[in-house]
Design a protein around this motif. Structure first.
Motif, short mmCIF file in Angstrom:
data_model
loop_
_atom_site.label_atom_id
_atom_site.label_comp_id
_atom_site.label_asym_id
_atom_site.label_seq_id
_atom_site.Cartn_x
_atom_site.Cartn_y
_atom_site.Cartn_z
N ILE A 185 0.84 -0.81 -0.16
CA ILE A 185 -0.19 -0.21 -0.25
C ILE A 185 0.95 1.40 -0.24
O ILE A 185 2.07 1.09 1.42
CB ILE A 185 -1.04 0.25 1.40
N ASN A 186 0.71 2.06 -1.14
CA ASN A 186 1.08 3.51 -0.81
C ASN A 186 0.69 3.99 -1.41
O ASN A 186 -1.24 3.27 -1.89
CB ASN A 186 2.44 3.75 -1.51
N HIS A 187 0.69 5.37 -2.45
CA HIS A 187 -0.20 6.46 -2.80
C HIS A 187 -1.01 5.81 -4.27
O HIS A 187 -2.48 5.94 -4.20
CB HIS A 187 0.41 7.94 -3.36
N ASP A 188 -0.40 4.84 -4.48
CA ASP A 188 -0.60 4.38 -6.49
C ASP A 188 -1.23 3.40 -5.97
O ASP A 188 -1.70 2.20 -6.77
CB ASP A 188 0.09 4.58 -7.02
N ARG A 189 -1.07 2.59 -4.29
CA ARG A 189 -2.07 0.92 -4.53
C ARG A 189 -2.87 1.25 -3.05
O ARG A 189 -1.79 1.20 -2.56
CB ARG A 189 -0.68 -0.44 -4.28
N PRO A 210 1.21 5.85 -13.11
CA PRO A 210 1.23 7.12 -13.63
C PRO A 210 2.31 7.38 -14.61
O PRO A 210 1.77 7.80 -15.47
CB PRO A 210 0.78 8.13 -12.38
N GLU A 211 3.37 6.77 -14.02
CA GLU A 211 4.62 6.44 -14.78
C GLU A 211 4.31 5.93 -16.85
O GLU A 211 4.52 6.56 -17.55
CB GLU A 211 5.81 6.25 -14.94
N PHE A 212 3.51 4.57 -16.34
CA PHE A 212 2.84 3.93 -17.12
C PHE A 212 1.70 4.27 -17.76
O PHE A 212 0.80 3.73 -18.76
CB PHE A 212 2.79 2.33 -17.23
N ALA A 213 1.25 5.54 -16.97
CA ALA A 213 -0.82 5.50 -17.80
C ALA A 213 -1.74 4.40 -18.25
O ALA A 213 -2.47 4.35 -18.05
CB ALA A 213 -0.88 6.14 -19.29
N GLU A 214 -0.73 3.68 -16.82
CA GLU A 214 -1.39 1.87 -16.39
C GLU A 214 -2.80 1.87 -15.38
O GLU A 214 -1.97 2.87 -13.87
CB GLU A 214 -1.05 0.66 -16.60
N ALA A 215 -2.96 1.11 -15.12
CA ALA A 215 -4.09 1.03 -13.67
C ALA A 215 -5.07 -0.69 -14.12
O ALA A 215 -5.12 -0.96 -14.79
CB ALA A 215 -4.93 2.16 -12.88
N GLY A 216 -5.41 -1.28 -13.00
CA GLY A 216 -5.41 -2.60 -12.39
C GLY A 216 -6.14 -2.99 -11.20
O GLY A 216 -5.26 -2.21 -9.97
N ILE A 217 -7.46 -3.57 -10.68
CA ILE A 217 -8.10 -3.98 -9.97
C ILE A 217 -7.54 -5.40 -9.53
O ILE A 217 -7.66 -6.18 -10.62
CB ILE A 217 -9.48 -3.31 -10.85
N GLU A 218 -6.93 -5.47 -8.19
CA GLU A 218 -6.10 -7.17 -8.76
C GLU A 218 -7.69 -7.89 -7.69
O GLU A 218 -7.11 -9.65 -8.26
CB GLU A 218 -5.10 -7.00 -7.54
N VAL A 246 -5.78 10.41 -12.25
CA VAL A 246 -4.87 9.93 -12.74
C VAL A 246 -4.74 10.36 -14.24
O VAL A 246 -5.45 9.78 -14.59
CB VAL A 246 -3.97 9.20 -12.44
N GLU A 247 -5.12 11.07 -14.58
CA GLU A 247 -5.26 12.26 -16.21
C GLU A 247 -4.81 11.15 -17.19
O GLU A 247 -5.42 11.20 -17.98
CB GLU A 247 -5.23 13.73 -16.38
N THR A 248 -3.41 10.66 -17.10
CA THR A 248 -2.65 10.35 -17.78
C THR A 248 -3.68 8.53 -17.57
O THR A 248 -3.47 7.98 -19.75
CB THR A 248 -1.67 10.21 -17.58
N ILE A 249 -3.85 8.16 -17.62
CA ILE A 249 -5.09 6.84 -17.98
C ILE A 249 -5.91 6.90 -18.23
O ILE A 249 -7.02 7.72 -17.65
CB ILE A 249 -5.00 6.35 -15.56
N GLN A 250 -5.65 6.31 -19.54
CA GLN A 250 -7.03 5.86 -20.44
C GLN A 250 -7.79 4.57 -19.73
O GLN A 250 -9.35 4.53 -20.39
CB GLN A 250 -6.55 6.01 -21.47
N GLU A 251 -6.95 3.39 -19.19
CA GLU A 251 -8.20 2.26 -19.75
C GLU A 251 -6.99 1.40 -18.25
O GLU A 251 -5.87 1.58 -17.79
CB GLU A 251 -7.67 1.59 -20.77
N LEU A 252 -8.01 0.19 -17.44
CA LEU A 252 -7.80 -0.18 -16.65
C LEU A 252 -8.11 -1.16 -16.78
O LEU A 252 -9.17 -1.75 -17.92
CB LEU A 252 -8.04 0.22 -15.50
N GLU A 253 -7.54 -2.96 -16.43
CA GLU A 253 -7.43 -4.31 -16.69
C GLU A 253 -8.04 -4.84 -15.33
O GLU A 253 -7.81 -4.02 -14.29
CB GLU A 253 -6.18 -4.50 -17.23
N LEU A 254 -8.71 -5.80 -15.62
CA LEU A 254 -8.47 -6.81 -14.47
C LEU A 254 -9.25 -7.73 -14.97
O LEU A 254 -9.45 -8.49 -16.20
CB LEU A 254 -10.15 -6.80 -13.15
N VAL A 255 -8.54 -8.98 -14.19
CA VAL A 255 -8.94 -10.68 -14.34
C VAL A 255 -10.13 -10.83 -13.38
O VAL A 255 -9.55 -10.81 -12.85
CB VAL A 255 -7.27 -11.12 -14.12
#
Length: 288
Positions: A185-189, A210-218, A246-255
């Motif tokens: 856990i941190n600012h982005d987790r 944010p640095e990769f413009a990506e996100a995921g729900i784990e 986070v403005e750079t994130i355009q899409e997220l994924e989950l499994v």
């Protein structure tokens, strides 16, 4: 594989991530993202990855990422370009097996259903099929408004133990235990929860990069007694707003597991769509 070869190897793997016939599940699509993941591994890279070269050309890669708390190792690959692909992949795996820690009892593969080479090689290596999964996608353009919910909050310290108990019950032997999530856990987790007074009812653990413009729900979990009350949707809507802040994130994924139709319905209701169909394979480690 040496630490100085991480960027070269990550670029090699990334070029295969956009084709379903060569797509691997543990790796993202970007070379720099893969490289960062490898630099954060628990054990030294030299003990977990093997490369094959023909002259100066990289032609093969396998990784065995070991996780100390779960008894599992996750197999990255194999990628093998030689005409004798099975033999090359076999040799790469044989290079790493002596490096397995004593606690490892199983090796897992997660690949695209269309990646026939990895599936055939896994059968040859006596891996067995476990589950099929869907990788679902949600785009920023689908988010219609910023969601605020007074009863959704960041996991407080007094519920850490309850969170670990619920997570480990719902997802035994997964890639992150409850205690490992707490360490991440941190600012982005973040873990977002809903509770009833002091009782944890449900949670989501999500990561944004944010640095990769990506996100995921784990992980998404609801205690059995609280299911059917819309808790998962409520936390998910709040979590989506947090991710896309986070403005750079355009899409997220989950499994999600195909054998979990109730979860699939929740994600479909939230607006997620199918991106990839995956398969998980496992080989048990026999200790001498």
């Amino acid at each position: 594989m040496q630490a100085t070869q991480i960027d070269q190897a990550a670029a090699f793997m990334a070029q295969f991530q956009h084709d379903p016939s060569t797509h691997l599940g543990f790796a993202g699509p970007q070379a720099d993202q893969i490289a960062q993941t490898w630099r954060e591994l628990e054990f030294p890279i030299e003990q977990q990855f093997a490369l094959a070269f023909e002259a100066d050309q990289l032609i093969g890669l396998i990784g065995l990422e070991q996780i100390s708390d779960t008894g599992r190792a996750f197999l990255w690959g194999p990628i093998a370009l030689d005409e004798h692909r099975f033999e090359l992949a076999d040799a790469l795996l044989a290079e790493l097996l002596p490096e397995l820690q004593a606690h490892v009892t199983m090796i897992d593969i997660f690949c695209n259903l269309q990646n026939q080479f990895v599936r055939d090689w896994a059968a040859h290596q006596q891996f067995y099929q476990r589950n099929t999964h869907a990788i679902l996608s949600y785009k920023r353009s689908q988010l219609t408004e910023h969601v605020t919910a007074s009863d959704v909050e960041i996991l407080p310290a007094e519920l850490h133990a309850a969170f670990c108990e619920l997570h480990d019950q719902l997802f035994p032997q997964t890639y992150y235990s409850g205690s490992q999530i707490l360490e991440r856990i941190n600012h982005d987790r973040q873990v977002f929860i809903v509770r009833d007074t002091e009782q944890l009812l449900g949670y989501i653990y999500a990561e944004r990069q944010p640095e990769f413009a990506e996100a995921g729900i784990e992980f998404v979990g609801v205690t059995p007694a609280a299911r059917g009350r819309g808790i998962a949707i409520k936390i998910m809507q709040y979590c989506l707003a947090w991710i896309f802040s986070v403005e750079t994130i355009q899409e997220l994924e989950l499994v999600v597991d195909h054998d979990n139709p109730s979860a699939l319905k929740v994600y479909e209701r939230a607006g997620f769509t199918l991106l990839h169909e995956m398969i998980s394979l496992r080989r048990d480690v026999v200790t001498q």
